[in-house]
Design a protein around this motif. Structure first.
Motif, PDB file in Angstrom:
ATOM      1  N   CYS A 250     -15.602  49.403  16.995  1.00  6.90           N
ATOM      2  CA  CYS A 250     -14.380  48.761  17.455  1.00  6.90           C
ATOM      3  C   CYS A 250     -14.089  47.597  16.529  1.00  6.90           C
ATOM      4  O   CYS A 250     -14.962  46.784  16.234  1.00  6.90           O
ATOM      5  N   GLY A 251     -12.865  47.537  16.021  1.00  5.53           N
ATOM      6  CA  GLY A 251     -12.458  46.467  15.127  1.00  5.53           C
ATOM      7  C   GLY A 251     -12.386  46.877  13.671  1.00  5.53           C
ATOM      8  O   GLY A 251     -12.040  46.078  12.810  1.00  5.53           O
ATOM      9  N   ASP A 252     -12.685  48.156  13.378  1.00  2.00           N
ATOM     10  CA  ASP A 252     -12.637  48.607  11.986  1.00  2.00           C
ATOM     11  C   ASP A 252     -11.277  49.157  11.580  1.00  2.00           C
ATOM     12  O   ASP A 252     -11.097  49.625  10.474  1.00  2.00           O
ATOM     13  N   ALA A 253     -10.303  49.089  12.480  1.00  2.00           N
ATOM     14  CA  ALA A 253      -8.926  49.550  12.260  1.00  2.00           C
ATOM     15  C   ALA A 253      -8.813  51.070  12.163  1.00  2.00           C
ATOM     16  O   ALA A 253      -7.797  51.588  11.718  1.00  2.00           O
ATOM     17  N   LEU A 254      -9.836  51.789  12.609  1.00  6.53           N
ATOM     18  CA  LEU A 254      -9.806  53.251  12.690  1.00  6.53           C
ATOM     19  C   LEU A 254     -10.088  53.644  14.130  1.00  6.53           C
ATOM     20  O   LEU A 254     -11.033  53.141  14.734  1.00  6.53           O
ATOM     21  N   VAL A 255      -9.277  54.513  14.709  1.00  7.24           N
ATOM     22  CA  VAL A 255      -9.469  54.924  16.098  1.00  7.24           C
ATOM     23  C   VAL A 255     -10.503  56.043  16.157  1.00  7.24           C
ATOM     24  O   VAL A 255     -10.291  57.126  15.618  1.00  7.24           O
ATOM     25  N   TRP A 256     -11.634  55.769  16.787  1.00 11.26           N
ATOM     26  CA  TRP A 256     -12.705  56.745  16.977  1.00 11.26           C
ATOM     27  C   TRP A 256     -12.317  57.604  18.166  1.00 11.26           C
ATOM     28  O   TRP A 256     -12.398  57.183  19.316  1.00 11.26           O
ATOM     29  N   ALA A 257     -11.876  58.817  17.896  1.00  7.83           N
ATOM     30  CA  ALA A 257     -11.367  59.733  18.922  1.00  7.83           C
ATOM     31  C   ALA A 257     -12.383  59.929  20.041  1.00  7.83           C
ATOM     32  O   ALA A 257     -13.563  60.157  19.793  1.00  7.83           O
ATOM     33  N   GLY A 258     -11.904  59.802  21.271  1.00 12.60           N
ATOM     34  CA  GLY A 258     -12.741  59.995  22.444  1.00 12.60           C
ATOM     35  C   GLY A 258     -13.551  58.783  22.833  1.00 12.60           C
ATOM     36  O   GLY A 258     -14.187  58.769  23.884  1.00 12.60           O
ATOM     37  N   ASN A 259     -13.556  57.733  21.997  1.00  9.45           N
ATOM     38  CA  ASN A 259     -14.326  56.530  22.288  1.00  9.45           C
ATOM     39  C   ASN A 259     -13.486  55.265  22.312  1.00  9.45           C
ATOM     40  O   ASN A 259     -13.861  54.307  22.962  1.00  9.45           O
ATOM     41  N   GLU A 260     -12.390  55.252  21.564  1.00 12.48           N
ATOM     42  CA  GLU A 260     -11.500  54.105  21.528  1.00 12.48           C
ATOM     43  C   GLU A 260     -10.082  54.556  21.848  1.00 12.48           C
ATOM     44  O   GLU A 260      -9.639  55.589  21.357  1.00 12.48           O
ATOM     45  N   GLY A 261      -9.393  53.773  22.652  1.00 17.19           N
ATOM     46  CA  GLY A 261      -8.002  54.086  22.948  1.00 17.19           C
ATOM     47  C   GLY A 261      -7.059  53.553  21.886  1.00 17.19           C
ATOM     48  O   GLY A 261      -5.927  53.998  21.754  1.00 17.19           O
ATOM     49  N   CYS A 262      -7.532  52.572  21.123  1.00 17.91           N
ATOM     50  CA  CYS A 262      -6.769  51.973  20.039  1.00 17.91           C
ATOM     51  C   CYS A 262      -7.745  51.167  19.187  1.00 17.91           C
ATOM     52  O   CYS A 262      -8.873  50.912  19.604  1.00 17.91           O
TER      53      CYS A 262
END
Length: 75
Positions: A44-56
């Protein structure tokens, strides 16, 4: 992750965790997955959305914009 090295490939994305790589899943590296194309572990915070784990993931420390610091869309 450690995978099998692809013949003729070395370095980032070869399926073998080397040097300062946080991960290397070879051709499975994906900027929407657990291991990014730069061989970094998704966080979280790397500016890439980890599908299924981060909503944004807007990559900033502003908790009052459209994406919270916990990578959850603001209500």
């Amino acid at each position: 992750s450690i995978g099998l090295q692809r013949p003729g490939h070395s370095g980032s994305g070869n399926g073998i965790r080397e040097g300062n790589e946080g991960c290397d899943e070879g051709e499975a590296n994906n900027d929407n997955g657990a291991c990014t194309t730069s061989c970094s572990v998704a966080t979280c915070g790397d500016a890439l959305v980890w599908a299924g784990n981060e909503g944004c993931d807007d990559g900033n420390n502003v908790n009052t914009d459209g994406c919270t610091n916990n990578c959850v869309p603001a209500a």
